[in-house]
Design a protein around this motif. Sequence first.
Motif, mmCIF file in Angstrom:
data_model
loop_
_atom_site.group_PDB
_atom_site.id
_atom_site.type_symbol
_atom_site.label_atom_id
_atom_site.label_comp_id
_atom_site.label_asym_id
_atom_site.label_seq_id
_atom_site.Cartn_x
_atom_site.Cartn_y
_atom_site.Cartn_z
ATOM 1 N N ILE A 144 -14.553 15.570 8.761
ATOM 2 C CA ILE A 144 -14.788 14.201 9.231
ATOM 3 C C ILE A 144 -14.690 13.208 8.075
ATOM 4 O O ILE A 144 -14.124 12.111 8.222
ATOM 5 N N SER A 145 -15.222 13.577 6.923
ATOM 6 C CA SER A 145 -15.205 12.674 5.762
ATOM 7 C C SER A 145 -13.776 12.347 5.338
ATOM 8 O O SER A 145 -13.425 11.182 5.116
ATOM 9 N N VAL A 146 -12.932 13.376 5.220
ATOM 10 C CA VAL A 146 -11.556 13.147 4.789
ATOM 11 C C VAL A 146 -10.762 12.416 5.878
ATOM 12 O O VAL A 146 -9.958 11.520 5.581
ATOM 13 N N THR A 147 -10.990 12.779 7.132
ATOM 14 C CA THR A 147 -10.313 12.109 8.247
ATOM 15 C C THR A 147 -10.572 10.612 8.207
ATOM 16 O O THR A 147 -9.650 9.792 8.331
ATOM 17 N N ASN A 148 -11.833 10.222 8.034
ATOM 18 C CA ASN A 148 -12.171 8.804 8.003
ATOM 19 C C ASN A 148 -11.751 8.131 6.705
ATOM 20 O O ASN A 148 -11.450 6.933 6.682
ATOM 21 N N ALA A 149 -11.710 8.895 5.606
ATOM 22 C CA ALA A 149 -11.289 8.325 4.330
ATOM 23 C C ALA A 149 -9.827 7.890 4.390
ATOM 24 O O ALA A 149 -9.477 6.783 3.960
ATOM 25 N N ILE A 150 -8.951 8.743 4.913
ATOM 26 C CA ILE A 150 -7.538 8.373 5.049
ATOM 27 C C ILE A 150 -7.401 7.244 6.061
ATOM 28 O O ILE A 150 -6.582 6.324 5.880
ATOM 29 N N ASN A 151 -8.200 7.275 7.108
ATOM 30 C CA ASN A 151 -8.165 6.225 8.121
ATOM 31 C C ASN A 151 -8.524 4.861 7.527
ATOM 32 O O ASN A 151 -7.883 3.845 7.809
ATOM 33 N N LEU A 152 -9.533 4.834 6.658
ATOM 34 C CA LEU A 152 -9.982 3.565 6.084
ATOM 35 C C LEU A 152 -9.028 3.005 5.034
ATOM 36 O O LEU A 152 -8.944 1.794 4.850
ATOM 37 N N ILE A 153 -8.315 3.881 4.345
ATOM 38 C CA ILE A 153 -7.417 3.396 3.292
ATOM 39 C C ILE A 153 -6.093 2.893 3.862
ATOM 40 O O ILE A 153 -5.264 2.320 3.145
ATOM 41 N N ASP A 154 -5.884 3.056 5.154
ATOM 42 C CA ASP A 154 -4.630 2.667 5.796
ATOM 43 C C ASP A 154 -4.610 1.157 6.035
ATOM 44 O O ASP A 154 -4.702 0.693 7.174
ATOM 45 N N GLY A 155 -4.485 0.383 4.938
ATOM 46 C CA GLY A 155 -4.540 -1.065 5.053
ATOM 47 C C GLY A 155 -3.292 -1.784 4.588
ATOM 48 O O GLY A 155 -3.158 -2.992 4.783
ATOM 49 N N LEU A 156 -2.354 -1.069 3.959
ATOM 50 C CA LEU A 156 -1.097 -1.664 3.497
ATOM 51 C C LEU A 156 0.064 -0.759 3.904
ATOM 52 O O LEU A 156 -0.116 0.453 4.099
ATOM 53 N N ASP A 157 1.244 -1.345 4.007
ATOM 54 C CA ASP A 157 2.421 -0.570 4.406
ATOM 55 C C ASP A 157 2.633 0.606 3.459
ATOM 56 O O ASP A 157 2.766 0.440 2.247
ATOM 57 N N GLY A 158 2.656 1.804 4.029
ATOM 58 C CA GLY A 158 2.954 2.997 3.250
ATOM 59 C C GLY A 158 1.820 3.541 2.410
ATOM 60 O O GLY A 158 1.977 4.576 1.758
ATOM 61 N N LEU A 159 0.643 2.890 2.440
ATOM 62 C CA LEU A 159 -0.435 3.313 1.537
ATOM 63 C C LEU A 159 -1.031 4.656 1.945
ATOM 64 O O LEU A 159 -1.089 5.587 1.133
ATOM 65 N N ALA A 160 -1.473 4.774 3.192
ATOM 66 C CA ALA A 160 -2.073 6.035 3.634
ATOM 67 C C ALA A 160 -1.034 7.153 3.666
ATOM 68 O O ALA A 160 -1.325 8.297 3.288
ATOM 69 N N GLY A 161 0.194 6.818 4.086
ATOM 70 C CA GLY A 161 1.240 7.834 4.133
ATOM 71 C C GLY A 161 1.607 8.339 2.752
ATOM 72 O O GLY A 161 1.730 9.545 2.531
ATOM 73 N N GLY A 162 1.782 7.427 1.800
ATOM 74 C CA GLY A 162 2.121 7.836 0.444
ATOM 75 C C GLY A 162 0.998 8.598 -0.220
ATOM 76 O O GLY A 162 1.234 9.592 -0.935
ATOM 77 N N THR A 163 -0.236 8.143 -0.007
ATOM 78 C CA THR A 163 -1.399 8.849 -0.552
ATOM 79 C C THR A 163 -1.465 10.267 -0.001
ATOM 80 O O THR A 163 -1.712 11.231 -0.743
ATOM 81 N N SER A 164 -1.212 10.415 1.306
ATOM 82 C CA SER A 164 -1.249 11.739 1.937
ATOM 83 C C SER A 164 -0.092 12.610 1.465
ATOM 84 O O SER A 164 -0.257 13.823 1.285
ATOM 85 N N PHE A 165 1.077 11.999 1.253
ATOM 86 C CA PHE A 165 2.230 12.748 0.744
ATOM 87 C C PHE A 165 1.929 13.335 -0.633
ATOM 88 O O PHE A 165 2.163 14.527 -0.878
ATOM 89 N N ILE A 166 1.372 12.518 -1.516
ATOM 90 C CA ILE A 166 1.027 12.992 -2.864
ATOM 91 C C ILE A 166 -0.059 14.061 -2.789
ATOM 92 O O ILE A 166 -0.010 15.082 -3.488
ATOM 93 N N ALA A 167 -1.048 13.845 -1.910
ATOM 94 C CA ALA A 167 -2.139 14.817 -1.757
ATOM 95 C C ALA A 167 -1.615 16.149 -1.233
ATOM 96 O O ALA A 167 -2.038 17.218 -1.688
ATOM 97 N N ALA A 168 -0.685 16.099 -0.271
ATOM 98 C CA ALA A 168 -0.135 17.336 0.294
ATOM 99 C C ALA A 168 0.668 18.105 -0.761
ATOM 100 O O ALA A 168 0.563 19.337 -0.864
#
Length: 366
Positions: A144-168
């Motif tokens: 739940i913590s990580v799910t909501n963390a990625i959800n909250l950082i999704d505020g700019l174009d490509g931010l959550a996606g790029g962050t998740s890509f690097i994390a993966a």
Amino acid sequence: MLTSLPMAFLLALGIALFITPWVRKAAFQIGAVDRPDPRKVHSKIMPRMGGLAVFIAFGVTVLFTQQLDNRIIGLLIGGCMIILLGILDDTRGLPAKVKLAGQIAAAAAVIPFGIQVDFITNPLNGHLVHLGAWGIPVTVFWIISVTNAINLIDGLDGLAGGTSFIAALTLAAVTWQQAHLLGGLGMDVVSLALILAAATLGFLRHNFYPARIFLGDTGSMFLGYALSVLAVMGVAKAATAISVIIPMVILGIPLLDVFFAILRRYQSHRPIFQPDKEHLHHRIMALGLSHKQTVLAIYAINLVLGISAFLLTVITTSQAVLLLFILAVVIIVAANKIGVIGRATRAGIQSSVSVSQNLQQRSSKM
């Protein structure tokens, strides 16, 4: 594995590239759109629900290229649950309590399939601490913590996606490095993480600034969910002194952003789930960086944390402790400098520093 990893990567990438425009049209048709408001940075109606393309690319590739076992089936079932929850939120809007209940259900769904934090390693002595029944709430809380963390950082174009890509990618590299500690499951997690990275990269072609579609809660929650579950399947199973720390370093930016957001809202007596414009990306933009520059700057920070996480697996325990200390100091100083922590917390840090300096002065006079 039923096919080569490069083929699986290319398949996920191609599906995401091809299907995202279709998902964009569908989002407009069913009303999954994001309207501008004073808190947001976009100025026109945008389609969201783009995470459905990421999920389809990931799910189809996994089904056709991987040897399915209980854990992979559990990940896909839980992923379906979180995607359905996200679609409902993107189209109708759900109260925070309903979203949280759905996240808890999706997080708990993987436990019967053998995906659970069974132990943590005491970093002081390297001994295993078996959690027993406590492993269930610890697993649910982590997901739940990580799910909501990625959800909250999704505020700019490509931010959550790029962050998740690097994390993966980082998760794949770290798990590969520790594969000898995980047996056959290790390479399965490497494959799944790389497939997730490929699906995310294909979507980023349409989501990077200027975006033509947003991830929406459908995508940001799925990416956070998938990363957290893969971390439990892989890195969390390694019995090393710093195994419990590595996933936190990999996902450091979103986790710290949500932690500081909770601190800010608690200090100002606001509901924890009430949005604000003091997230990391807001504060960096306030320094004068453009939309694109801000996203690239946060990508760079994620890369530094990713490299640090990998280094933690190849250096000695004492060196790892020193690296973690340096990272902690840099993060606190930087967060305080740009203002993400909040006024009350910054004042507390400054007060603590003053007290420490006074104590040092007194002790030097004794």
